[in-house]
Design a protein around this motif. Structure first.
Motif, PDB file in Angstrom:
ATOM      1  N   PHE A   1       4.913   1.989   1.206  1.00 20.60           N
ATOM      2  CA  PHE A   1       5.872   3.001   0.757  1.00 20.60           C
ATOM      3  C   PHE A   1       5.111   4.305   0.574  1.00 20.60           C
ATOM      4  CE2 PHE A   1       7.909  -0.963  -0.410  1.00 20.60           C
ATOM      5  CZ  PHE A   1       9.197  -0.752   0.058  1.00 20.60           C
ATOM      6  N   HIS A   2       5.507   5.300   1.368  1.00 20.27           N
ATOM      7  CA  HIS A   2       4.797   6.585   1.351  1.00 20.27           C
ATOM      8  C   HIS A   2       5.535   7.565   0.436  1.00 20.27           C
ATOM      9  CE1 HIS A   2       3.458  10.439   3.424  1.00 20.27           C
ATOM     10  NE2 HIS A   2       2.439   9.987   2.749  1.00 20.27           N
ATOM     11  N   LEU A   3       6.354   8.456   0.985  1.00 18.13           N
ATOM     12  CA  LEU A   3       7.031   9.443   0.120  1.00 18.13           C
ATOM     13  C   LEU A   3       7.869   8.797  -0.993  1.00 18.13           C
ATOM     14  CD1 LEU A   3       8.113  12.232   2.662  1.00 18.13           C
ATOM     15  CD2 LEU A   3       6.152  12.210   1.113  1.00 18.13           C
TER      16      LEU A   3
ATOM     17  N   THR B   1       0.467  14.893  -5.783  1.00 15.60           N
ATOM     18  CA  THR B   1      -0.647  14.049  -5.364  1.00 15.60           C
ATOM     19  C   THR B   1      -0.789  14.060  -3.838  1.00 15.60           C
ATOM     20  OG1 THR B   1       0.731  12.076  -5.223  1.00 15.60           O
ATOM     21  CG2 THR B   1      -0.330  12.517  -7.353  1.00 15.60           C
ATOM     22  N   GLY B   2      -1.947  13.639  -3.354  1.00 15.30           N
ATOM     23  CA  GLY B   2      -2.175  13.532  -1.907  1.00 15.30           C
ATOM     24  C   GLY B   2      -2.664  14.831  -1.313  1.00 15.30           C
ATOM     25  N   ALA B   3      -2.164  15.154  -0.117  1.00 16.95           N
ATOM     26  CA  ALA B   3      -2.595  16.362   0.585  1.00 16.95           C
ATOM     27  C   ALA B   3      -1.481  17.395   0.511  1.00 16.95           C
ATOM     28  CB  ALA B   3      -2.932  16.037   2.035  1.00 16.95           C
TER      29      ALA B   3
ATOM     30  N   VAL C   1       0.827  -1.214   0.000  1.00 18.28           N
ATOM     31  CA  VAL C   1       0.000   0.000   0.000  1.00 18.28           C
ATOM     32  C   VAL C   1       0.861   1.264   0.000  1.00 18.28           C
ATOM     33  CG1 VAL C   1      -1.910  -1.106   1.272  1.00 18.28           C
ATOM     34  CG2 VAL C   1      -0.107   0.114   2.533  1.00 18.28           C
ATOM     35  N   HIS C   2       0.183   2.394  -0.244  1.00 18.91           N
ATOM     36  CA  HIS C   2       0.819   3.709  -0.142  1.00 18.91           C
ATOM     37  C   HIS C   2       0.691   4.244   1.294  1.00 18.91           C
ATOM     38  CE1 HIS C   2       2.253   7.600  -1.181  1.00 18.91           C
ATOM     39  NE2 HIS C   2       1.100   8.193  -1.084  1.00 18.91           N
ATOM     40  N   HIS C   3      -0.471   4.074   1.877  1.00 22.91           N
ATOM     41  CA  HIS C   3      -0.712   4.513   3.263  1.00 22.91           C
ATOM     42  C   HIS C   3      -0.811   3.286   4.163  1.00 22.91           C
ATOM     43  CE1 HIS C   3      -3.011   7.975   1.125  1.00 22.91           C
ATOM     44  NE2 HIS C   3      -1.789   8.370   1.372  1.00 22.91           N
ATOM     45  N   GLY C   4       0.246   3.033   4.945  1.00 22.11           N
ATOM     46  CA  GLY C   4       0.253   1.885   5.845  1.00 22.11           C
ATOM     47  C   GLY C   4      -0.114   2.271   7.259  1.00 22.11           C
TER      48      GLY C   4
ATOM     49  N   SER D   1      -5.974  10.689  -6.586  1.00 17.95           N
ATOM     50  CA  SER D   1      -4.687  11.062  -7.189  1.00 17.95           C
ATOM     51  C   SER D   1      -3.586  10.059  -6.833  1.00 17.95           C
ATOM     52  CB  SER D   1      -4.282  12.474  -6.748  1.00 17.95           C
ATOM     53  OG  SER D   1      -4.002  12.516  -5.357  1.00 17.95           O
ATOM     54  N   GLU D   2      -3.863   9.169  -5.866  1.00 14.20           N
ATOM     55  CA  GLU D   2      -2.800   8.250  -5.430  1.00 14.20           C
ATOM     56  C   GLU D   2      -3.139   6.787  -5.686  1.00 14.20           C
ATOM     57  OE1 GLU D   2      -1.728   9.688  -1.409  1.00 14.20           O
ATOM     58  OE2 GLU D   2      -0.236  10.891  -2.471  1.00 14.20           O
ATOM     59  N   ARG D   3      -4.030   6.558  -6.649  1.00 15.57           N
ATOM     60  CA  ARG D   3      -4.369   5.178  -7.018  1.00 15.57           C
ATOM     61  C   ARG D   3      -3.323   4.535  -7.918  1.00 15.57           C
ATOM     62  NH1 ARG D   3      -9.855   6.928  -9.348  1.00 15.57           N
ATOM     63  NH2 ARG D   3     -11.288   6.669  -7.606  1.00 15.57           N
TER      64      ARG D   3
ATOM     65  N   GLY E   1      -8.861  15.010  -5.381  1.00 16.70           N
ATOM     66  CA  GLY E   1      -9.070  13.847  -4.506  1.00 16.70           C
ATOM     67  C   GLY E   1      -7.751  13.236  -4.077  1.00 16.70           C
ATOM     68  N   HIS E   2      -7.577  13.096  -2.771  1.00 13.07           N
ATOM     69  CA  HIS E   2      -6.344  12.507  -2.238  1.00 13.07           C
ATOM     70  C   HIS E   2      -6.229  11.042  -2.707  1.00 13.07           C
ATOM     71  CE1 HIS E   2      -3.503  12.213   1.458  1.00 13.07           C
ATOM     72  NE2 HIS E   2      -3.275  11.214   0.654  1.00 13.07           N
ATOM     73  N   HIS E   3      -7.286  10.302  -2.445  1.00 12.50           N
ATOM     74  CA  HIS E   3      -7.297   8.886  -2.857  1.00 12.50           C
ATOM     75  C   HIS E   3      -7.208   8.772  -4.384  1.00 12.50           C
ATOM     76  CE1 HIS E   3      -8.636   4.635  -2.803  1.00 12.50           C
ATOM     77  NE2 HIS E   3      -9.287   4.985  -3.887  1.00 12.50           N
TER      78      HIS E   3
HETATM   79 ZN   LIG Z   1      -1.311  10.194   0.532  1.00  9.07          ZN
END
Ligand SMILES: [Zn+2]
Length: 254
Positions: free
Chosen positions: A98-100, A179-181, A64-67, A225-227, A221-223
């Motif tokens: 993996f985030h950033l 992307t994101g916030a 995932v992107h957001h764990g 843009s990060e799909r 959209g945060h979600h």
């Molecule tokens: Zn995000």
């Protein structure tokens, strides 16, 4: 085909330069599951709904992107956090996040994948002096009105764009995106000469900033843009090791 859990996470961390980022969460393996990965499920956020869907699909690992384990959150394992963790641990399914590093990657990252899907060409980084900062500046494939740009984005994301007008409604070409916030980078986008800045979320001050800098702002959209980054990374794993890869989209209106 399959890969050992250890090789899988190590190679992804190397690919994404995961150790180079000052992040708000641990990047890489967050929950250790079975020793080998054959079926990989990807998704944007390791919510309870995504975990249940991944287990129902027979996943060996979830990417995932957001764990989990965000800076500042309570470290106690109660409520939804207990349920998320216990489901993964009981099923012996790994969670890697993996985030950033996934926002940033040149080809597989959220920003690169977002631009590729819309035909935008990156010219430089939003923060040209910091090689590990996220966000890009570039050009649209052709000059277009902001209304047409919104319509194109809505066709991709299947959700409405919130458009804050920066004034002039003449066709635009110069765009900045993160992307994101990343609405907080709006000033940086204006300073880089963007006519439109695109990010996932919006805050009250974003509206005034857009109007006063004379630059259009699109909250897409945060979600939404990060799909794309995590899907690209899952496809990369499928190619690299011949894994079965399933992307599961859990709808999120934000
Ligand atoms: Zn995000």
């Amino acid at each position: 085909m399959s890969v050992s859990r250890q090789e899988w996470v190590q190679e992804l961390a190397t690919l994404l330069n995961a150790t180079r980022f000052k992040d708000y969460c641990p990047n890489g393996l967050q929950v250790e599951g079975r020793a080998t990965v054959q079926h990989l499920v990807t998704g944007v956020t390791a919510s309870e709904a995504l975990i249940e869907a991944a287990l129902a699909q027979g996943a060996d690992a979830l990417l995932v992107h957001h764990g989990f384990f965000w800076k500042g959150e309570s470290p106690v394992i109660t409520g939804p956090k207990k349920r998320r963790l216990s489901r993964l641990l009981a099923a012996d399914v790994s969670l890697a996040a993996f985030h950033l590093p996934l926002d940033h990657h040149d080809t597989l990252g959220n920003n690169a994948q977002w631009a590729a899907r819309l035909g935008w060409r990156k010219t430089h980084a939003l923060f040209p002096h910091d090689p590990w900062a996220v966000g890009d500046v570039g050009v649209l494939p052709m000059a277009m009105t902001v209304a047409d740009l919104c319509a194109q984005i809505e066709r991709l994301t299947q959700r409405p764009v919130q458009w804050i007008s920066g004034g002039a409604e003449t066709p635009v070409t110069r765009v900045a995106w993160c992307t994101g916030a990343a609405q907080g980078f709006i000033e940086q986008a204006a300073e880089q000469g963007a006519q439109v800045y695109v990010s996932g979320e919006i805050s009250e001050p974003t509206v005034h900033a857009a109007r006063e800098w004379g630059m259009h702002y699109l909250a897409v959209g945060h979600h939404a843009s990060e799909r794309y980054g995590v899907q690209a990374l899952g496809d990369w794993c499928a190619q690299r090791w011949g894994l079965q890869h399933t992307f599961i989209d859990i709808d999120n209106p934000v």
